[in-house]
Design a protein around this motif. Sequence first.
Motif, short mmCIF file in Angstrom:
data_model
loop_
_atom_site.label_atom_id
_atom_site.label_comp_id
_atom_site.label_asym_id
_atom_site.label_seq_id
_atom_site.Cartn_x
_atom_site.Cartn_y
_atom_site.Cartn_z
N ARG A 92 0.81 -1.21 0.24
CA ARG A 92 0.15 0.00 -0.07
C ARG A 92 0.74 1.21 0.08
O ARG A 92 2.01 1.22 0.31
CB ARG A 92 -0.95 0.21 1.10
CG ARG A 92 -0.03 0.16 2.42
CD ARG A 92 -1.36 0.31 3.61
NE ARG A 92 -0.66 0.42 4.66
CZ ARG A 92 -0.38 1.66 5.50
NH1 ARG A 92 -0.56 2.70 4.85
NH2 ARG A 92 0.29 1.68 6.72
N TYR A 97 -4.73 3.32 3.12
CA TYR A 97 -4.67 2.22 3.75
C TYR A 97 -5.09 0.81 3.08
O TYR A 97 -5.20 -0.25 3.71
CB TYR A 97 -5.30 2.39 5.23
CG TYR A 97 -4.65 3.16 6.14
CD1 TYR A 97 -5.10 4.54 6.37
CD2 TYR A 97 -3.37 2.51 6.85
CE1 TYR A 97 -4.34 5.24 7.01
CE2 TYR A 97 -2.93 3.44 7.66
CZ TYR A 97 -3.18 4.63 7.85
OH TYR A 97 -2.42 5.44 8.83
N LYS A 98 -5.84 0.90 1.98
CA LYS A 98 -6.31 -0.10 1.19
C LYS A 98 -5.03 -0.97 0.65
O LYS A 98 -3.87 -0.28 0.08
CB LYS A 98 -6.91 0.32 -0.09
CG LYS A 98 -8.20 1.19 0.41
CD LYS A 98 -9.24 1.42 -0.82
CE LYS A 98 -8.45 1.94 -2.21
NZ LYS A 98 -8.15 3.24 -1.86
N LEU A 99 -5.14 -2.28 0.97
CA LEU A 99 -3.92 -3.16 0.03
C LEU A 99 -4.27 -3.59 -1.01
O LEU A 99 -5.40 -3.96 -1.56
CB LEU A 99 -3.71 -4.34 1.04
CG LEU A 99 -3.54 -4.15 2.74
CD1 LEU A 99 -3.19 -5.55 3.22
CD2 LEU A 99 -2.30 -3.26 2.71
N PHE A 101 -3.33 -6.72 -3.58
CA PHE A 101 -2.63 -8.03 -3.27
C PHE A 101 -2.02 -8.57 -4.56
O PHE A 101 -2.65 -8.35 -5.65
CB PHE A 101 -3.61 -9.07 -2.87
CG PHE A 101 -3.91 -8.75 -1.33
CD1 PHE A 101 -4.91 -8.13 -0.53
CD2 PHE A 101 -3.11 -9.74 -0.33
CE1 PHE A 101 -5.12 -7.78 0.58
CE2 PHE A 101 -3.45 -9.48 1.05
CZ PHE A 101 -4.42 -8.64 1.46
#
Lengths: 111, 112
Positions: A92, A97-99, A101
Amino acid sequence: QKEVEQDPGPLSVPEGAIVSLNCTYSNSAFQYFMWYRQYSRKGPELLMYTYSSGNKEDGRFTAQVDKSSKYISLFIRDSQPSDSATYLCAMRASNDYKLSFGAGTTVTVRA
Amino acid sequence: DTGVSQNPRHKITKRGQNVTFRCDPISEHNRLYWYRQTLGQGPEFLTYFQNEAQLEKSRLLSDRFSAERPKGSFSTLEIQRTEQGDSAMYLCATQGSGGELFFGEGSRLTVL
């Protein structure tokens, strides 16, 4: 093209071998890098959490980040059958704060 | 167990039915996230809450999906008029003081 690329494998190694996993990414804003382990039909479990470039070691696990190459790695030493799982990289930016993947790499450690 | 708790763990439903999943977070964590994971893929962000406020929603969250977090404690994710494409693992996560995310065991949805 995906923001985070991860080879899905599968990867099969004998017990005791070193497992080498990696991800590449395209977003230069990514500053925080994580590795998660996920057993079948379970939630992801946080293994390593690193900031910016460099190495971090925790027991048999070593995480490396090379921001100049946009490349991160996870090494598992002295692998055990209990390490058989899917390993997900995640990352991130500092202000988000979003991940994001990777798709995950499935690892099997043969006894 | 003081981790993130999700239930039900597995829900099988017929197309067109409504389903609701619940997440009980780690008590001291203010931020709560919902992700969706399909087979062979990594989790994808759906939405997140800061206490009771829903601050961001992904384009993946169609109008059939709604999430709530009343009083900033537990959260629910409801899917109305389920479709077969909704079959996935729905993951809840909360955020620690260092920014790391801790996931629950997930709620697996199968739509027949």
